[in-house]
Design an enzyme around this catalytic site. Structure first.
Site, PDB file in Angstrom:
ATOM      1  N   ILE A  17      -2.871  -7.066  14.458  1.00 41.45           N
ATOM      2  CA  ILE A  17      -1.798  -6.888  15.455  1.00 41.45           C
ATOM      3  C   ILE A  17      -2.296  -6.098  16.659  1.00 41.45           C
ATOM      4  O   ILE A  17      -2.123  -6.497  17.814  1.00 41.45           O
ATOM      5  CB  ILE A  17      -0.594  -6.153  14.813  1.00 41.45           C
ATOM      6  CG1 ILE A  17      -0.113  -6.940  13.585  1.00 41.45           C
ATOM      7  CG2 ILE A  17       0.530  -5.965  15.817  1.00 41.45           C
ATOM      8  CD1 ILE A  17       0.826  -6.168  12.667  1.00 41.45           C
ATOM      9  N   ASN A  29       0.842  -1.205   0.000  1.00 43.84           N
ATOM     10  CA  ASN A  29       0.000   0.000   0.000  1.00 43.84           C
ATOM     11  C   ASN A  29       0.876   1.253   0.000  1.00 43.84           C
ATOM     12  O   ASN A  29       2.098   1.167  -0.014  1.00 43.84           O
ATOM     13  CB  ASN A  29      -0.968  -0.027   1.188  1.00 43.84           C
ATOM     14  CG  ASN A  29      -0.221  -0.102   2.505  1.00 43.84           C
ATOM     15  OD1 ASN A  29       0.578   0.768   2.813  1.00 43.84           O
ATOM     16  ND2 ASN A  29      -0.451  -1.160   3.282  1.00 43.84           N
ATOM     17  N   PHE A  54      -4.159   3.948  14.749  1.00 39.87           N
ATOM     18  CA  PHE A  54      -4.281   4.952  13.697  1.00 39.87           C
ATOM     19  C   PHE A  54      -5.357   4.511  12.716  1.00 39.87           C
ATOM     20  O   PHE A  54      -5.605   3.314  12.566  1.00 39.87           O
ATOM     21  CB  PHE A  54      -2.943   5.157  12.966  1.00 39.87           C
ATOM     22  CG  PHE A  54      -2.098   6.215  13.620  1.00 39.87           C
ATOM     23  CD1 PHE A  54      -1.524   5.976  14.861  1.00 39.87           C
ATOM     24  CD2 PHE A  54      -1.907   7.445  13.018  1.00 39.87           C
ATOM     25  CE1 PHE A  54      -0.780   6.948  15.488  1.00 39.87           C
ATOM     26  CE2 PHE A  54      -1.157   8.432  13.635  1.00 39.87           C
ATOM     27  CZ  PHE A  54      -0.591   8.186  14.873  1.00 39.87           C
ATOM     28  N   LYS A  79     -13.745   1.819  15.262  1.00 38.70           N
ATOM     29  CA  LYS A  79     -12.527   0.985  15.254  1.00 38.70           C
ATOM     30  C   LYS A  79     -11.884   0.958  16.647  1.00 38.70           C
ATOM     31  O   LYS A  79     -11.430  -0.067  17.125  1.00 38.70           O
ATOM     32  CB  LYS A  79     -11.562   1.578  14.228  1.00 38.70           C
ATOM     33  CG  LYS A  79     -10.622   0.592  13.642  1.00 38.70           C
ATOM     34  CD  LYS A  79      -9.858   1.202  12.503  1.00 38.70           C
ATOM     35  CE  LYS A  79     -10.633   1.197  11.197  1.00 38.70           C
ATOM     36  NZ  LYS A  79      -9.881   1.792  10.102  1.00 38.70           N
ATOM     37  N   LYS A 137       8.438 -17.813  -9.706  1.00 42.10           N
ATOM     38  CA  LYS A 137       7.683 -16.770 -10.406  1.00 42.10           C
ATOM     39  C   LYS A 137       6.556 -17.388 -11.247  1.00 42.10           C
ATOM     40  O   LYS A 137       6.799 -18.345 -11.996  1.00 42.10           O
ATOM     41  CB  LYS A 137       8.636 -15.972 -11.310  1.00 42.10           C
ATOM     42  CG  LYS A 137       7.970 -14.807 -11.978  1.00 42.10           C
ATOM     43  CD  LYS A 137       8.923 -14.067 -12.893  1.00 42.10           C
ATOM     44  CE  LYS A 137       8.150 -13.038 -13.706  1.00 42.10           C
ATOM     45  NZ  LYS A 137       8.981 -12.399 -14.712  1.00 42.10           N
TER      46      LYS A 137
HETATM   47  O1  C5P Z   1      -6.618  -1.561   9.079  1.00 44.14           O
HETATM   48  P1  C5P Z   1      -7.355  -0.726  10.125  1.00 44.14           P
HETATM   49  O2  C5P Z   1      -8.012   0.448   9.524  1.00 44.14           O
HETATM   50  O3  C5P Z   1      -8.205  -1.552  11.042  1.00 44.14           O
HETATM   51  O4  C5P Z   1      -6.185  -0.106  11.023  1.00 44.14           O
HETATM   52  C1  C5P Z   1      -6.467   0.580  12.202  1.00 44.14           C
HETATM   53  C2  C5P Z   1      -5.357   0.384  13.210  1.00 44.14           C
HETATM   54  O5  C5P Z   1      -5.111  -0.996  13.414  1.00 44.14           O
HETATM   55  C3  C5P Z   1      -4.027   0.963  12.821  1.00 44.14           C
HETATM   56  O6  C5P Z   1      -3.454   1.461  13.998  1.00 44.14           O
HETATM   57  C4  C5P Z   1      -3.234  -0.213  12.306  1.00 44.14           C
HETATM   58  O7  C5P Z   1      -1.866  -0.034  12.498  1.00 44.14           O
HETATM   59  C5  C5P Z   1      -3.770  -1.342  13.149  1.00 44.14           C
HETATM   60  N1  C5P Z   1      -3.788  -2.626  12.473  1.00 44.14           N
HETATM   61  C6  C5P Z   1      -3.037  -3.665  12.978  1.00 44.14           C
HETATM   62  N2  C5P Z   1      -3.079  -4.905  12.382  1.00 44.14           N
HETATM   63  C7  C5P Z   1      -3.841  -5.109  11.293  1.00 44.14           C
HETATM   64  C8  C5P Z   1      -4.619  -4.053  10.766  1.00 44.14           C
HETATM   65  C9  C5P Z   1      -4.550  -2.826  11.375  1.00 44.14           C
HETATM   66  O8  C5P Z   1      -2.340  -3.477  13.957  1.00 44.14           O
HETATM   67  N3  C5P Z   1      -3.844  -6.299  10.729  1.00 44.14           N
END
Ligand code: C5P
Length: 403
Positions: A311, A210, A333, A347, A292
């Site tokens: 996470i 991304n 975030f 969230k 590949k």
């Molecule tokens: O992807 P999302 O919008 O849910 O992300 C919101 C928060 O969750 C961010 O702080 C991002 O770093 C965290 N996150 C994470 N692990 C993921 C998806 C998002 O820690 N698989």
């Protein structure tokens, strides 16, 4: 905004070959808004000229305690009274020995003894001189006297040897001088940060990622270090330099995939604050190809995705309470394309964390600028558009108040 605006810095130069880098340091300090007054020892003038330093700083250079251009004829008192800090780069073994004993036989050593402002020294010398018991005694005494030593580093030396005693690079010294002036609101705290994107491999040469540049997460790492914290940075693929690396207060683990980031983050069991800044891929590739994928015919391959672990959600499950407050304190975030406040707060609740920070888009990716919406149980607060480092400093101050 410049980080050293209105700061008056006396830049002391003593005699060592690393003095060839000091003009660059003067420029970097001035770019951050500091006014720089140079004082040179006699030996320093063998390596770099007062004319060079005067031309760069726009201020006459002082080299003698008998200089009568200052009205009361007391350069050592006048210069140190006016300064917010004295920065000496390079600091020779001789000068450090003198300062550690309180000797004052030239302008630079005299104004250090007469100072009532902080003194920062970036030592530079041959490795034998640095390792000598006499120099180490000076280092110990100077530290006890409250002097801040910046470096030295290990590496190639002008004498042809490799070892400890190399002066830090001007950019590293400037970074540490800037850090020195920041509020120490996180002294002794441990901060964990995820930053950057993740990369989900399709085959050995292709993958899904991304637009995250890692700049916001790295700015938070720098601001946390500036505030006195010890930082553990888990970084996805981005080629940003590790902030304040020379302080030894930051460890950086580079990861590629979300699964790797999950493992590296959950492995950290001792921290006070967790900033989940990384833009983690929501989906990984179910079965990445070992070789590949060939373009046989026109058919596009069907790529199957699987959900990646969350996470922040998993980390938040390990949170306990300490002194009536959640510990570690988790900050998430959110980057949304619509209804930022609503989605971000949802969230926050879903992940079970006390604070979430919304990136007010749309132009935050890769930019040095951003604007933030900080949301916690008490409501939301906007932090106006600014450089990511400025925003990070404000966010650190907000979080410091919460813990
Ligand atoms: O992807 P999302 O919008 O849910 O992300 C919101 C928060 O969750 C961010 O702080 C991002 O770093 C965290 N996150 C994470 N692990 C993921 C998806 C998002 O820690 N698989």
């Amino acid at each position: 905004m410049q980080s050293l605006l209105n700061k008056k810095i006396v830049l002391g130069i003593s005699g060592g070959i690393a003095a060839y880098k000091t003009p660059e340091l003067a420029r970097l300090l001035m770019q951050e808004g500091a006014s720089v007054q140079v004082v040179m020892t006699e030996a320093a003038q063998q390596f770099v000229t007062p004319v060079t330093m005067q031309a760069l700083t726009g201020n006459p250079v002082f080299t003698s305690q008998w200089d009568n251009s200052i009205s009361n004829n007391m350069a050592h008192i006048e210069l140190s009274r006016a300064a917010d800090a004295i920065v000496i780069a390079p600091g020779s073994a001789d000068l450090m020995a003198k300062l550690s004993l309180g000797l004052a036989d030239d302008l630079l050593s005299t104004l250090c003894l007469a100072r009532d402002c902080p003194l920062l020294i970036a030592p530079a010398m041959n490795k034998q001189m640095w390792e000598h018991a006499a120099t180490q005694r000076s280092v110990e005494r100077l530290r006890k006297d409250g002097v801040t030593l910046l470096g030295p580093a290990s590496g190639f030396q002008a004498c042809g040897e490799v070892g400890m005693g190399r002066m830090l690079e001007p950019s590293e010294i400037a970074e540490q001088v800037i850090a020195f002036f920041q509020k120490k609101t996180l002294l002794g705290k441990k901060v964990l940060i995820t930053a950057g994107p993740t990369f989900e491999a399709i085959d050995p040469v292709r993958g899904v990622t991304n637009h995250s540049s890692g700049k916001m997460g790295f700015a938070i790492a720098r601001a946390a270090l500036e505030a006195g914290a010890q930082v553990h940075l888990v970084a996805g693929p981005c080629d940003l330099p590790t902030p304040l690396m020379a302080t030894g207060l930051i460890t950086r683990i580079n990861v590629v995939s979300a699964k790797e980031m999950h493992a590296a983050t959950l492995a950290v069991t001792d921290c006070d604050i967790f900033f989940a800044v990384a833009a983690v891929a929501d989906w990984g590739i179910a079965k990445p190809a070992k070789e590949k994928i060939k373009r046989n015919g026109k058919e596009a391959p069907n790529i199957e995705f699987v959900a990646n672990p969350d996470i922040l959600l998993d980390f938040a499950k390990t949170v306990k309470t300490k002194g009536g407050k959640p510990h570690p304190y988790c900050v998430g975030f959110a980057a949304e394309s619509a209804d930022l406040e609503k989605h971000a707060d949802e969230k926050r609740k879903r992940k079970g964390i006390p604070m979430i920070v919304g990136n007010i888009g749309p132009d935050t990716f890769g930019s040095d600028l951003n604007q933030l919406l900080v949301i916690d149980a008490s409501g939301s607060k906007k932090i106006a558009k600014a450089e990511k480092l400025q925003l990070a400093r404000q966010l650190i101050q907000l979080v410091a108040k919460k813990i």
